[in-house]
Design a protein around this motif. Structure first.
Motif, PDB file in Angstrom:
ATOM      1  N   ASN A 210       0.836  -1.151   0.045  1.00  0.00           N
ATOM      2  CA  ASN A 210      -0.011  -0.043   0.025  1.00  0.00           C
ATOM      3  C   ASN A 210       0.700   1.359   0.035  1.00  0.00           C
ATOM      4  O   ASN A 210       0.306   2.518   0.120  1.00  0.00           O
ATOM      5  CB  ASN A 210      -0.958   0.048   1.036  1.00  0.00           C
ATOM      6  N   GLY A 211       2.147   1.026   0.106  1.00  0.00           N
ATOM      7  CA  GLY A 211       3.079   2.287  -0.098  1.00  0.00           C
ATOM      8  C   GLY A 211       3.204   2.988   1.471  1.00  0.00           C
ATOM      9  O   GLY A 211       2.844   2.193   2.371  1.00  0.00           O
TER      10      GLY A 211
ATOM     11  N   SER B 263       0.404   5.998  -0.263  1.00  0.00           N
ATOM     12  CA  SER B 263       1.047   6.253  -1.404  1.00  0.00           C
ATOM     13  C   SER B 263       0.496   5.454  -2.651  1.00  0.00           C
ATOM     14  O   SER B 263       0.416   5.874  -3.469  1.00  0.00           O
ATOM     15  CB  SER B 263       2.191   6.502  -1.131  1.00  0.00           C
ATOM     16  N   LEU B 264       0.131   4.082  -2.393  1.00  0.00           N
ATOM     17  CA  LEU B 264      -0.116   3.360  -3.309  1.00  0.00           C
ATOM     18  C   LEU B 264      -1.307   2.585  -3.220  1.00  0.00           C
ATOM     19  O   LEU B 264      -1.613   1.686  -3.992  1.00  0.00           O
ATOM     20  CB  LEU B 264       1.096   2.151  -3.767  1.00  0.00           C
TER      21      LEU B 264
ATOM     22  N   THR C  34      -5.084   1.399  -3.242  1.00  0.00           N
ATOM     23  CA  THR C  34      -6.044   1.842  -4.618  1.00  0.00           C
ATOM     24  C   THR C  34      -7.375   1.263  -4.002  1.00  0.00           C
ATOM     25  O   THR C  34      -8.472   0.945  -4.567  1.00  0.00           O
ATOM     26  CB  THR C  34      -5.671   0.697  -5.507  1.00  0.00           C
TER      27      THR C  34
ATOM     28  N   GLU D  42       5.636  11.064  -0.958  1.00  0.00           N
ATOM     29  CA  GLU D  42       4.771  10.112  -1.299  1.00  0.00           C
ATOM     30  C   GLU D  42       3.382  10.089  -0.637  1.00  0.00           C
ATOM     31  O   GLU D  42       2.382   9.577  -1.300  1.00  0.00           O
ATOM     32  CB  GLU D  42       5.418   8.496  -1.095  1.00  0.00           C
TER      33      GLU D  42
ATOM     34  N   GLY E 297      -0.015  10.159  -2.961  1.00  0.00           N
ATOM     35  CA  GLY E 297      -1.319   9.442  -2.684  1.00  0.00           C
ATOM     36  C   GLY E 297      -2.584   9.958  -2.701  1.00  0.00           C
ATOM     37  O   GLY E 297      -3.650   9.387  -2.199  1.00  0.00           O
TER      38      GLY E 297
ATOM     39  N   ASP F  93       8.339   4.006  -2.617  1.00  0.00           N
ATOM     40  CA  ASP F  93       6.988   3.701  -2.150  1.00  0.00           C
ATOM     41  C   ASP F  93       6.024   4.599  -3.086  1.00  0.00           C
ATOM     42  O   ASP F  93       5.167   5.161  -2.616  1.00  0.00           O
ATOM     43  CB  ASP F  93       6.882   4.088  -0.621  1.00  0.00           C
ATOM     44  N   GLY F  94       6.420   4.665  -4.413  1.00  0.00           N
ATOM     45  CA  GLY F  94       5.458   5.310  -5.482  1.00  0.00           C
ATOM     46  C   GLY F  94       6.233   6.672  -5.870  1.00  0.00           C
ATOM     47  O   GLY F  94       5.596   7.077  -6.538  1.00  0.00           O
TER      48      GLY F  94
ATOM     49  N   HIS G 198       7.703   6.543  -9.325  1.00  0.00           N
ATOM     50  CA  HIS G 198       6.935   6.041 -10.384  1.00  0.00           C
ATOM     51  C   HIS G 198       5.643   6.924 -10.504  1.00  0.00           C
ATOM     52  O   HIS G 198       5.073   7.347 -11.526  1.00  0.00           O
ATOM     53  CB  HIS G 198       6.318   4.666 -10.310  1.00  0.00           C
ATOM     54  N   GLN G 199       5.256   7.531  -9.375  1.00  0.00           N
ATOM     55  CA  GLN G 199       4.094   8.313  -9.475  1.00  0.00           C
ATOM     56  C   GLN G 199       4.278   9.820 -10.148  1.00  0.00           C
ATOM     57  O   GLN G 199       3.614  10.458 -10.709  1.00  0.00           O
ATOM     58  CB  GLN G 199       3.384   8.518  -8.105  1.00  0.00           C
TER      59      GLN G 199
ATOM     60  N   THR H  44      -9.125   5.160  -9.771  1.00  0.00           N
ATOM     61  CA  THR H  44      -7.930   4.201  -9.217  1.00  0.00           C
ATOM     62  C   THR H  44      -7.797   2.548  -9.892  1.00  0.00           C
ATOM     63  O   THR H  44      -7.003   2.242  -9.903  1.00  0.00           O
ATOM     64  CB  THR H  44      -8.167   3.879  -7.733  1.00  0.00           C
TER      65      THR H  44
END
Length: 268
Positions: A93-94, A99-100, A102, A122, A126, A151-152, A155-156, A223
């Motif tokens: 879940n980050g 942060s990740l 969904t 991060e 999220g 933790d994202g 990539h985010q 999401t």
């Protein structure tokens, strides 16, 4: 007015009032850095809110005037972990369990009152809406201590702002001002420090003016379908979408419009 429910465990405060949950990371002695116990508590909170249909918006912030969150608590036991050990133990879940994530179909507003660095940044990534004090600073500073924003963050960020802007931050570990992040499109609104709460409340009020089932459907649709084309996404019969289409909220919205009055949302 709904009752106020407040819980304080492991330096995280959860307050629920009038359909709004406020989550405050309160570890001011380390600029609201998150340790393992705090991370576990945050995960518990998000899971609790996922299962509470009365909650229609979430505000996440840090206690005190200096920091939103500066990421992982770089205490002695945290430093003892190698990069590979840290990577192997990442939460699906980050950072901060958010942060990740969904599965939280509730709008999340990040109230950024100060430094949002590393994992704190991060957590911001999220969130769905970001309101920042003019003094706030943002950054994925991990490379400056030989680590990575796993933790994202990496990539985010590159998906949320223009490529060169994202890489300009990722490759230097530099901090950016609230106004700069607003110009990049990551921050919705920047206000003077003393006006942050009023600005957050404006966003909350606008969310609460909408049908709760519609808002949940929008969040879930976004999401759960980001990997699909728009046409593919439209064809998915997601649970929140189907519930919204056949909801009492939907009927109430039409009635209120016809009767020229504000809707009173049942929330179901």
């Amino acid at each position: 007015m709904s009752a106020v429910v407040e819980e304080r465990v492991d330096q995280v405060t959860l307050t629920i009032e009038d359909h709004v949950a406020t989550v405050v990371i309160d570890r001011q002695h380390v600029l609201n850095a998150v340790d393992a116990t705090t991370h576990a508590r945050l995960n518990e909170i998000w899971e609790q809110l996922e299962n509470d249909p009365s909650v229609r918006a979430v505000v996440v912030t840090g206690a005190g005037p200096r920091a939103f969150c500066v990421g992982a608590d770089m205490s002695a036991d945290a430093v003892d972990k190698t990069g590979l050990e840290y990577w192997a133990g990442l939460d699906p879940n980050g950072f901060g369990g958010l942060s990740l994530r969904t599965t939280l179909d509730i709008p999340v507003i990040a109230r950024v009152n100060g430094y949002a660095l590393g994992g704190g940044m991060e957590i911001v990534l999220g969130a769905d809406i970001v309101v920042a004090a003019s003094r706030a600073k943002f950054g994925l500073t991990e490379p400056r201590v030989g680590r990575l924003a796993l933790d994202g963050g990496i990539h985010q960020l590159v998906r949320r702002v223009p490529y060169t802007q994202a890489m300009g931050m990722l490759l230097t570990g530099r901090k950016a001002s609230a106004s700069e992040m607003h110009a990049m499109g990551l921050v919705n609104e920047v206000v003077p420090d003393e006006e942050v709460d009023a600005a957050v409340q404006r966003w909350v009020d606008q969310i609460l003016a909408c049908a709760p089932t519609s808002v949940r459907a929008v969040k879930q649709m976004v999401t759960q379908t980001s990997h699909l084309t728009a046409k593919e996404a439209r064809g998915l019969r997601l649970p929140a979408l189907m519930a919204a289409l056949d909801s009492e909220d939907s009927a109430e919205g039409v009635r209120a419009f016809q009767e020229k009055r504000p809707p009173v949302w049942p929330g179901r």
